[in-house]
Design an enzyme around this catalytic site. Structure first.
Site, PDB file in Angstrom:
ATOM      1  N   ASN A 271     -20.194  -9.105  30.547  1.00  0.00           N
ATOM      2  CA  ASN A 271     -21.254  -9.088  29.540  1.00  0.00           C
ATOM      3  C   ASN A 271     -21.022 -10.196  28.523  1.00  0.00           C
ATOM      4  O   ASN A 271     -20.072 -10.972  28.647  1.00  0.00           O
ATOM      5  CB  ASN A 271     -21.335  -7.712  28.868  1.00  0.00           C
ATOM      6  CG  ASN A 271     -20.018  -7.343  28.210  1.00  0.00           C
ATOM      7  OD1 ASN A 271     -19.592  -7.987  27.261  1.00  0.00           O
ATOM      8  ND2 ASN A 271     -19.350  -6.309  28.734  1.00  0.00           N
TER       9      ASN A 271
ATOM     10  N   LYS B  18     -22.921   8.689  19.537  1.00  0.00           N
ATOM     11  CA  LYS B  18     -21.597   8.317  20.065  1.00  0.00           C
ATOM     12  C   LYS B  18     -20.480   8.892  19.211  1.00  0.00           C
ATOM     13  O   LYS B  18     -19.419   9.266  19.723  1.00  0.00           O
ATOM     14  CB  LYS B  18     -21.465   6.792  20.152  1.00  0.00           C
ATOM     15  CG  LYS B  18     -22.243   6.234  21.313  1.00  0.00           C
ATOM     16  CD  LYS B  18     -22.239   4.731  21.382  1.00  0.00           C
ATOM     17  CE  LYS B  18     -23.297   4.312  22.405  1.00  0.00           C
ATOM     18  NZ  LYS B  18     -23.480   2.884  22.496  1.00  0.00           N
TER      19      LYS B  18
HETATM   20  N1  CTP Z   1     -15.803   2.231  25.052  1.00  0.00           N
HETATM   21  C1  CTP Z   1     -14.587   2.400  25.689  1.00  0.00           C
HETATM   22  N2  CTP Z   1     -14.550   2.554  27.044  1.00  0.00           N
HETATM   23  C2  CTP Z   1     -15.680   2.555  27.771  1.00  0.00           C
HETATM   24  C3  CTP Z   1     -16.935   2.393  27.141  1.00  0.00           C
HETATM   25  C4  CTP Z   1     -16.957   2.229  25.783  1.00  0.00           C
HETATM   26  O1  CTP Z   1     -13.546   2.392  25.013  1.00  0.00           O
HETATM   27  N3  CTP Z   1     -15.610   2.707  29.077  1.00  0.00           N
HETATM   28  C5  CTP Z   1     -15.839   2.113  23.586  1.00  0.00           C
HETATM   29  C6  CTP Z   1     -16.293   0.765  23.072  1.00  0.00           C
HETATM   30  O2  CTP Z   1     -15.201  -0.096  22.857  1.00  0.00           O
HETATM   31  C7  CTP Z   1     -16.976   1.151  21.768  1.00  0.00           C
HETATM   32  C8  CTP Z   1     -17.564   2.502  22.040  1.00  0.00           C
HETATM   33  O3  CTP Z   1     -16.786   3.028  23.103  1.00  0.00           O
HETATM   34  O4  CTP Z   1     -16.058   1.319  20.719  1.00  0.00           O
HETATM   35  C9  CTP Z   1     -19.021   2.510  22.380  1.00  0.00           C
HETATM   36  O5  CTP Z   1     -19.259   1.825  23.559  1.00  0.00           O
HETATM   37  P1  CTP Z   1     -20.712   1.725  24.237  1.00  0.00           P
HETATM   38  O6  CTP Z   1     -20.559   1.014  25.524  1.00  0.00           O
HETATM   39  O7  CTP Z   1     -21.651   1.121  23.260  1.00  0.00           O
HETATM   40  O8  CTP Z   1     -21.058   3.210  24.445  1.00  0.00           O
HETATM   41  P2  CTP Z   1     -21.247   4.018  25.733  1.00  0.00           P
HETATM   42  O9  CTP Z   1     -20.485   5.264  25.518  1.00  0.00           O
HETATM   43  O10 CTP Z   1     -20.857   3.222  26.926  1.00  0.00           O
HETATM   44  O11 CTP Z   1     -22.800   4.312  25.717  1.00  0.00           O
HETATM   45  P3  CTP Z   1     -24.061   3.427  26.236  1.00  0.00           P
HETATM   46  O12 CTP Z   1     -23.550   2.433  27.230  1.00  0.00           O
HETATM   47  O13 CTP Z   1     -24.937   4.442  26.806  1.00  0.00           O
HETATM   48  O14 CTP Z   1     -24.666   2.767  25.030  1.00  0.00           O
END
Ligand code: CTP
Length: 418
Positions: A220, A349
């Site tokens: 990404n 979240k």
């Molecule tokens: N995060 C993490 N491990 C993952 C996904 C996310 O540690 N596998 C952490 C990111 O570093 C951030 C937070 O969780 O601090 C939110 O991540 P995000 O990707 O925005 O949230 P998701 O739970 O993946 O939700 P969505 O993709 O539906 O927005």
């Protein structure tokens, strides 16, 4: 981008002793002045063999002090006038001979005298002394130099460097002066308040890369800049920082331990075992939510096929949620990068991952940029950072966030519910 002036209102003495690294001190002076500092330059006779006082005068906009007996000082005491009210004395370059003079407490040249006369803090505000040594590698490793450095440090000096690499004499080794940018970073850290002193922080940053075959993958647009800025701000604030970084092209902030990983699984494995040993965990990484279920050992070829391949995906572990669920978890700060409904998604979240604090930002607007605007969301409140909601550069935001987190950490204990 908004220009930062990290040293605004600071009064510094920049001392130069003799060495070829004096040419780097002109650039250092330019950076110090650009950062807002009032800089008073002191040069030894040796330093003036390498670079002129006129150069340093032009860059600092002030006369350069070179002698103890300078009649231009109304009271005849340049060593007192220079050090009283100064925020720091920085000697760059500090030659082997100059460090030897310091170790002995000598005072026959103005720069040694300035270092000796600076207030140590008994009844006065202390003036820190920072030394950026520069010399040939044999001189650096000589027991006499190492003994003198140890003595100078025991007497309160902070040593910056040295760097390893090519030397002016043609040899290669330890003894190069740090680059101007690195000295500026160290000086800024030395002058920063220390609300995280004694604390350990673990932070994830950057994207992850999920391989499809040996040459392709899913990733990404995260640049890692916000996470790296937070790692730097935490180190400035006195924390011992470990940065687990996905694939990014960024220099490691000084004094920060960095672990490079590529995939979400590697990031998870690097973070989980060491999380309980930390007081604070900040998850800024844009972790890929899914990875290809199987890795093709060889590059997937078109081979004249007209139908595009399809991939089955498996879900990646949620690193932040896993850390927040540990019985001996650190204080966990999450980031929510959203494209819309920032507060609503951030709050979801916060609850889903059981966090005490989540920081929202608009991903598409900030990925790769130098400026950002944050939204702090906790169980009770939502507020923008900075308070006026206007974008600021990422280091300024990181410092404000670290100040906020340090305050929260003081009132939090490991056993408390999120
Ligand atoms: N995060 C993490 N491990 C993952 C996904 C996310 O540690 N596998 C952490 C990111 O570093 C951030 C937070 O969780 O601090 C939110 O991540 P995000 O990707 O925005 O949230 P998701 O739970 O993946 O939700 P969505 O993709 O539906 O927005």
């Amino acid at each position: 981008m908004t220009e930062r002036r990290d040293l605004a209102g600071r009064r510094l003495v920049l001392g130069l002793s003799g060495g070829i690294a004096c040419y780097k001190s002109a650039e250092l002076l330019r950076l110090l002045v650009k950062a807002g500092a009032e800089v008073h330059v002191v040069m030894t006779e040796g330093a003036q063999r390498f670079i002129t006082a006129e150069t340093m005068q032009a860059l600092s906009g002030r006369p350069v002090a070179t002698g103890i007996w300078d009649a231009a000082e109304p009271n005849g005491m340049p060593h007192i006038n220079l050090t009283r009210g100064a925020d720091a004395v920085l000697v760059a370059p500090a030659s082997a001979d100059f460090i030897a003079r310091l170790a002995q407490g000598r005072a026959e040249d103005l720069l040694s005298l300035v270092c000796l006369a600076r207030p140590l803090g008994v009844g006065e505000h202390p003036v820190p002394l920072l030394l950026a040594p520069a010399m040939n590698r044999e001189m650096w490793t000589h027991p006499a130099t190492q003994r003198n450095l140890a003595q100078a440090a025991a007497d309160g000096a902070t040593l910056l460097g040295v760097a390893h690499g090519d030397q002016a004499c043609g040899e290669v080794g330890d003894g190069r002066m740090l680059e101007a940018e690195a000295i500026l970073e160290e000086l800024t850290t030395a002058l920063s308040p220390k609300p995280l002193a004694g604390r350990k922080m673990l932070i994830t940053a950057g994207p992850t890369f999920e391989a499809i075959d040996p040459v392709r993958g899913i990733t990404n647009l995260s640049s890692g800049k916000m996470g790296f800025a937070i790692a730097r701000a935490a180190r400035e604030a006195g924390a011992e920082v470990t940065l687990v970084a996905g694939p990014v092209h960024l220099d490691t902030p000084r004094g920060v331990r960095r672990i490079n990983v590529r995939s979400a699984a590697q990031m998870h494995d690097a973070v989980l075992p060491q999380a309980p040993a930390h007081d604070l965990f900040v998850a800024t990484a844009a972790v890929a939510d899914w990875r290809p279920a199987s890795l093709s050992a060889q590059k997937i070829k078109k081979d004249g096929k007209k139908v595009a391949p399809t991939f089955e995906l498996s879900e990646n572990p949620d690193i932040l949620a896993a850390v927040a669920a540990l019985p001996d978890r650190p204080y966990c700060v999450g980031f929510a990068a959203e494209s819309e409904k920032l507060e609503q998604h951030a709050r979801e979240k916060l609850l889903r991952k059981k966090l005490p604090l989540i920081v929202g930002n608009l991903g598409p607007a900030t990925f790769g940029q130098d400026d950002n605007a944050l939204l702090l969301v906790d169980a009770q409140s939502t507020r923008p950072l900075p308070a006026d909601g206007r974008p600021a550069d990422k280091l300024t935001l990181a410092r404000a966030l670290i100040e906020e987190v340090a305050r929260r950490l003081d009132g939090w204990t490991r056993s408390a519910a999120a």
